[in-house]
Design a protein around this motif. Structure first.
Motif, PDB file in Angstrom:
ATOM      1  N   GLY B  24       0.777  -1.245   0.000  1.00 34.73           N
ATOM      2  CA  GLY B  24       0.000   0.000   0.000  1.00 34.73           C
ATOM      3  C   GLY B  24       0.799   1.281   0.000  1.00 34.73           C
ATOM      4  O   GLY B  24       0.237   2.358   0.128  1.00 34.73           O
ATOM      5  N   ILE B  25       2.129   1.201  -0.150  1.00 38.58           N
ATOM      6  CA  ILE B  25       2.924   2.445  -0.125  1.00 38.58           C
ATOM      7  C   ILE B  25       2.762   3.245  -1.414  1.00 38.58           C
ATOM      8  O   ILE B  25       2.686   4.471  -1.387  1.00 38.58           O
ATOM      9  N   CYS B  26       2.659   2.578  -2.575  1.00 34.01           N
ATOM     10  CA  CYS B  26       2.633   3.338  -3.846  1.00 34.01           C
ATOM     11  C   CYS B  26       1.454   4.309  -3.956  1.00 34.01           C
ATOM     12  O   CYS B  26       1.660   5.445  -4.383  1.00 34.01           O
ATOM     13  N   PRO B  27       0.246   3.928  -3.554  1.00 31.69           N
ATOM     14  CA  PRO B  27      -0.826   4.924  -3.647  1.00 31.69           C
ATOM     15  C   PRO B  27      -0.583   6.137  -2.735  1.00 31.69           C
ATOM     16  O   PRO B  27      -1.012   7.237  -3.055  1.00 31.69           O
ATOM     17  N   THR B  28       0.133   5.939  -1.621  1.00 33.15           N
ATOM     18  CA  THR B  28       0.331   7.073  -0.710  1.00 33.15           C
ATOM     19  C   THR B  28       1.410   8.028  -1.204  1.00 33.15           C
ATOM     20  O   THR B  28       1.414   9.195  -0.822  1.00 33.15           O
ATOM     21  N   VAL B  29       2.338   7.571  -2.049  1.00 33.03           N
ATOM     22  CA  VAL B  29       3.393   8.483  -2.516  1.00 33.03           C
ATOM     23  C   VAL B  29       3.076   9.091  -3.873  1.00 33.03           C
ATOM     24  O   VAL B  29       3.743  10.041  -4.293  1.00 33.03           O
ATOM     25  N   CYS B  30       2.088   8.576  -4.587  1.00 31.81           N
ATOM     26  CA  CYS B  30       1.778   9.108  -5.918  1.00 31.81           C
ATOM     27  C   CYS B  30       1.016  10.429  -5.809  1.00 31.81           C
ATOM     28  O   CYS B  30      -0.059  10.479  -5.233  1.00 31.81           O
ATOM     29  N   PRO B  31       1.587  11.518  -6.369  1.00 34.64           N
ATOM     30  CA  PRO B  31       0.916  12.816  -6.246  1.00 34.64           C
ATOM     31  C   PRO B  31      -0.240  12.997  -7.229  1.00 34.64           C
ATOM     32  O   PRO B  31      -0.923  14.009  -7.209  1.00 34.64           O
ATOM     33  N   HIS B  32      -0.435  12.047  -8.124  1.00 29.54           N
ATOM     34  CA  HIS B  32      -1.519  12.170  -9.099  1.00 29.54           C
ATOM     35  C   HIS B  32      -2.563  11.062  -8.989  1.00 29.54           C
ATOM     36  O   HIS B  32      -3.342  10.849  -9.918  1.00 29.54           O
ATOM     37  N   LEU B  33      -2.539  10.344  -7.895  1.00 28.23           N
ATOM     38  CA  LEU B  33      -3.511   9.268  -7.660  1.00 28.23           C
ATOM     39  C   LEU B  33      -3.586   8.299  -8.847  1.00 28.23           C
ATOM     40  O   LEU B  33      -4.664   7.867  -9.248  1.00 28.23           O
ATOM     41  N   VAL B  34      -2.408   7.985  -9.422  1.00 32.77           N
ATOM     42  CA  VAL B  34      -2.350   7.071 -10.565  1.00 32.77           C
ATOM     43  C   VAL B  34      -2.532   5.634 -10.089  1.00 32.77           C
ATOM     44  O   VAL B  34      -3.077   4.794 -10.784  1.00 32.77           O
ATOM     45  N   LEU B  35      -2.048   5.379  -8.870  1.00 29.63           N
ATOM     46  CA  LEU B  35      -2.109   4.021  -8.327  1.00 29.63           C
ATOM     47  C   LEU B  35      -3.153   3.946  -7.217  1.00 29.63           C
ATOM     48  O   LEU B  35      -3.364   4.908  -6.483  1.00 29.63           O
ATOM     49  N   GLU B  36      -3.774   2.791  -7.136  1.00 28.99           N
ATOM     50  CA  GLU B  36      -4.849   2.622  -6.153  1.00 28.99           C
ATOM     51  C   GLU B  36      -4.850   1.161  -5.719  1.00 28.99           C
ATOM     52  O   GLU B  36      -4.489   0.281  -6.500  1.00 28.99           O
ATOM     53  N   MET B  37      -5.236   0.914  -4.482  1.00 27.97           N
ATOM     54  CA  MET B  37      -5.343  -0.480  -4.047  1.00 27.97           C
ATOM     55  C   MET B  37      -6.662  -1.039  -4.580  1.00 27.97           C
ATOM     56  O   MET B  37      -7.722  -0.448  -4.379  1.00 27.97           O
ATOM     57  N   GLN B  38      -6.560  -2.154  -5.295  1.00 23.99           N
ATOM     58  CA  GLN B  38      -7.769  -2.837  -5.752  1.00 23.99           C
ATOM     59  C   GLN B  38      -7.706  -4.243  -5.177  1.00 23.99           C
ATOM     60  O   GLN B  38      -6.921  -5.063  -5.638  1.00 23.99           O
ATOM     61  N   GLY B  39      -8.514  -4.476  -4.152  1.00 25.95           N
ATOM     62  CA  GLY B  39      -8.410  -5.746  -3.460  1.00 25.95           C
ATOM     63  C   GLY B  39      -7.079  -5.807  -2.744  1.00 25.95           C
ATOM     64  O   GLY B  39      -6.645  -4.828  -2.146  1.00 25.95           O
ATOM     65  N   PRO B  40      -6.397  -6.936  -2.823  1.00 26.99           N
ATOM     66  CA  PRO B  40      -5.166  -7.095  -2.057  1.00 26.99           C
ATOM     67  C   PRO B  40      -3.935  -6.505  -2.751  1.00 26.99           C
ATOM     68  O   PRO B  40      -2.849  -6.539  -2.187  1.00 26.99           O
ATOM     69  N   LYS B  41      -4.112  -5.995  -3.973  1.00 24.45           N
ATOM     70  CA  LYS B  41      -2.931  -5.504  -4.692  1.00 24.45           C
ATOM     71  C   LYS B  41      -3.163  -4.115  -5.269  1.00 24.45           C
ATOM     72  O   LYS B  41      -4.302  -3.664  -5.420  1.00 24.45           O
ATOM     73  N   ALA B  42      -2.040  -3.462  -5.627  1.00 24.10           N
ATOM     74  CA  ALA B  42      -2.134  -2.137  -6.244  1.00 24.10           C
ATOM     75  C   ALA B  42      -2.489  -2.280  -7.720  1.00 24.10           C
ATOM     76  O   ALA B  42      -2.249  -3.327  -8.327  1.00 24.10           O
ATOM     77  N   ALA B  43      -3.068  -1.220  -8.276  1.00 23.86           N
ATOM     78  CA  ALA B  43      -3.395  -1.204  -9.694  1.00 23.86           C
ATOM     79  C   ALA B  43      -3.158   0.183 -10.268  1.00 23.86           C
ATOM     80  O   ALA B  43      -3.261   1.182  -9.562  1.00 23.86           O
ATOM     81  N   VAL B  44      -2.800   0.225 -11.573  1.00 24.94           N
ATOM     82  CA  VAL B  44      -2.629   1.510 -12.253  1.00 24.94           C
ATOM     83  C   VAL B  44      -3.999   1.951 -12.747  1.00 24.94           C
ATOM     84  O   VAL B  44      -4.638   1.258 -13.527  1.00 24.94           O
ATOM     85  N   ILE B  45      -4.454   3.098 -12.262  1.00 28.91           N
ATOM     86  CA  ILE B  45      -5.792   3.590 -12.612  1.00 28.91           C
ATOM     87  C   ILE B  45      -5.767   4.368 -13.919  1.00 28.91           C
ATOM     88  O   ILE B  45      -6.591   4.179 -14.797  1.00 28.91           O
ATOM     89  N   ASP B  46      -4.805   5.290 -14.029  1.00 27.05           N
ATOM     90  CA  ASP B  46      -4.742   6.133 -15.224  1.00 27.05           C
ATOM     91  C   ASP B  46      -3.290   6.464 -15.545  1.00 27.05           C
ATOM     92  O   ASP B  46      -2.729   7.405 -14.999  1.00 27.05           O
ATOM     93  N   ARG B  47      -2.704   5.673 -16.448  1.00 29.39           N
ATOM     94  CA  ARG B  47      -1.279   5.814 -16.743  1.00 29.39           C
ATOM     95  C   ARG B  47      -0.956   7.192 -17.327  1.00 29.39           C
ATOM     96  O   ARG B  47       0.125   7.737 -17.087  1.00 29.39           O
ATOM     97  N   ASP B  48      -1.857   7.769 -18.106  1.00 28.90           N
ATOM     98  CA  ASP B  48      -1.578   9.064 -18.739  1.00 28.90           C
ATOM     99  C   ASP B  48      -1.429  10.196 -17.723  1.00 28.90           C
ATOM    100  O   ASP B  48      -0.923  11.258 -18.052  1.00 28.90           O
ATOM    101  N   GLU B  49      -1.875   9.971 -16.502  1.00 26.64           N
ATOM    102  CA  GLU B  49      -1.719  10.987 -15.459  1.00 26.64           C
ATOM    103  C   GLU B  49      -0.317  10.964 -14.850  1.00 26.64           C
ATOM    104  O   GLU B  49       0.068  11.883 -14.135  1.00 26.64           O
ATOM    105  N   CYS B  50       0.438   9.912 -15.125  1.00 29.28           N
ATOM    106  CA  CYS B  50       1.752   9.716 -14.500  1.00 29.28           C
ATOM    107  C   CYS B  50       2.754  10.753 -14.992  1.00 29.28           C
ATOM    108  O   CYS B  50       2.883  10.977 -16.188  1.00 29.28           O
ATOM    109  N   MET B  51       3.482  11.392 -14.056  1.00 30.39           N
ATOM    110  CA  MET B  51       4.518  12.354 -14.473  1.00 30.39           C
ATOM    111  C   MET B  51       5.915  11.767 -14.294  1.00 30.39           C
ATOM    112  O   MET B  51       6.901  12.485 -14.363  1.00 30.39           O
ATOM    113  N   GLU B  52       5.975  10.476 -14.046  1.00 31.60           N
ATOM    114  CA  GLU B  52       7.244   9.742 -13.979  1.00 31.60           C
ATOM    115  C   GLU B  52       8.215  10.320 -12.947  1.00 31.60           C
ATOM    116  O   GLU B  52       9.392  10.461 -13.215  1.00 31.60           O
TER     117      GLU B  52
END
Lengths: 336, 96
Positions: B24-52
């Motif tokens: 669950g660390i990745c959703p907390t550090v992403c400033p664009h809410l690109v990652l989200e917990m879906q069930g027991p694992k993280a998922a990429v919600i919107d890759r185009d929002e990623c600023m790398e």
């Protein structure tokens, strides 16, 4: 300066109130005056009357960052751990790695933080996460890293909310005000090109009908300055409204519109020939596009992959437009 | 980011859901809410929002995230490119 005795030696107590000097200093830094030396010494500071149970907030040693943090935390009892980022803000320093895992662990040790506080928890801005690997900090120093909020203004509410950040506190924004405060430094950086780009162009354009016209030279310098302002101020202001995804496209459109308005203001077709008009539109669009593209570095949402693609596509177009304008001006001199 | 769209289809962010342990660390550090917990694992919600920015990949304990991280700054890239030709513009602090 008041000092507070701690297990790890005396710690400077700092105020949460900003003085007129702090406000002036921030203003000067925004305009690029002494910006790279606008720093505070790294180390541990006390705000209020913190004790061994008080929270520890971590920030960069850019004085503007430090000032914003202490202002937000005024009227609270907290420890402020300032990292050596060489006067760079948290986000840019995290990108460079100076606001990073190594510096954080070193600073924890040199400040004797484990002896000052009894808990093992640090509060960091989310923008610092690009440089700080929380699990490594925990492994090597024993301190748990908590990435709290993006904006320092939200930190007090987050502290009051048992360190639970709301969705809004974790989502970046780029409001008109947030964009506008970044424009002075863009203008200052861009105006230097008046000397090495606009002046040669103005000298070339100054030749008209076999003689040299000072009016034409000055007009070109003013038009160039207008297109710089277009790319550095108008585009950031109207960033969400301007069409196009690429900043260069937004800039070119704004620059083109500006050049046509200048054409009308200067007297239209009665006063300005076709070659001059074409050169004006080409140069002003290209210059505005270039400085609009430069603004990608100030935004919090452009990815390096995207910027690379934008540069690959737009720089050749800008260069071609500028070269075409020069050719037009030369032909104009050669064929009166 | 809300109200702003940059170039689509360029971000290099990749998440290996097989490897994800759901810390669950990745959703907390992403400033664009690109990652989200879906069930027991993280998922990429919107890759185009990623600023790398690379915060997620750096903080992932099992290296399940890969991204060509960096700073999306045209001025910085231009200076780097010019430095390749041994042209160095004086760094006057107009860029961070």
């Amino acid at each position: 300066m008041r000092w507070m005795p701690t297990e790890a030696g005396p710690v400077a107590v700092i105020s949460g109130a900003l003085t007129g000097g702090d406000v002036r200093g921030a203003w000067k830094a925004r305009w690029g005056i002494g910006r790279m030396s606008y720093i505070v010494p790294p180390g541990l500071y006390a705000i209020g009357e913190p004790d061994h149970g008080s929270p520890v907030v971590v920030t960069a040693n850019y004085k503007m960052s430090y000032d914003l943090v202490r202002r937000a935390l005024a009227a609270r009892d907290v420890w402020l751990l300032v990292l050596e980022t060489y006067g760079i803000n948290v986000w840019c320093a995290a990108g460079k790695g100076t606001f990073g895992t190594g510096e954080l662990i070193r600073r924890i040790e040199t400040c004797g933080l484990p002896r000052v506080v009894s808990h093992r928890r640090l509060i960091l801005p989310i923008m610092g996460a690009a440089g700080v690997k929380a699990i490594e900090v925990k492994k090597r120093s024993g301190f748990e890293v908590l990435f709290a909020t993006l904006r320092i203004e939200d930190l007090p509410a987050c502290l009051d909310n048992d360190m639970q950040a709301t969705r809004g506190m974790r989502e970046l924004t780029f409001t008109l005000r947030e964009r506008l405060v970044l424009t002075p430094i863009e203008i200052i950086g861009a105006m230097k090109s008046l000397l090495y780009a606009a002046l040669p162009l103005a000298l070339l354009a100054g030749f008209s009908g076999g003689s040299f016209s000072l009016d034409r030279l000055l007009a070109v310098l003013v038009l160039y300055a207008i297109s710089v302002l277009c790319g550095t101020v108008l585009v950031p202001m109207f960033l969400p409204q301007l069409p196009g995804r690429m900043f260069a496209v937004k800039g070119a459109l704004a620059g083109c519109a500006c050049s046509l308005m200048c054409f009308a203001a200067l007297g239209g077709p009665a006063r300005i020939g076709r070659a001059d008009l074409a050169a004006m539109v080409l140069v002003m669009s290209a210059v505005s596009a270039f400085y609009a593209m430069n603004f990608t570095g100030s935004t919090p949402f452009t990815s390096p992959s995207g910027v690379r693609r934008e540069m690959n596509r737009s720089l050749p177009v800008m260069a071609t437009a500028a070269a075409a304008a020069v050719v037009l001006l030369v032909i104009r001199i050669a064929l009166p | 980011m809300r109200g702003f769209d940059y170039l689509p289809g360029v971000a290099t962010l990749e998440l290996d859901r097989e490897a994800c342990i759901g810390c669950g660390i990745c959703p907390t550090v992403c400033p664009h809410l690109v990652l989200e917990m879906q069930g027991p694992k993280a998922a990429v919600i919107d890759r185009d929002e990623c600023m790398e920015c690379g915060a997620c990949a750096l903080n992932c304990p099992v290296k399940a995230i890969r991204v060509d991280a960096g700073v999306g700054c045209a001025g910085g890239m231009l200076n780097q490119w010019l430095a390749g030709f041994n042209i160095r513009l004086r760094n006057d602090g107009s860029c961070c």
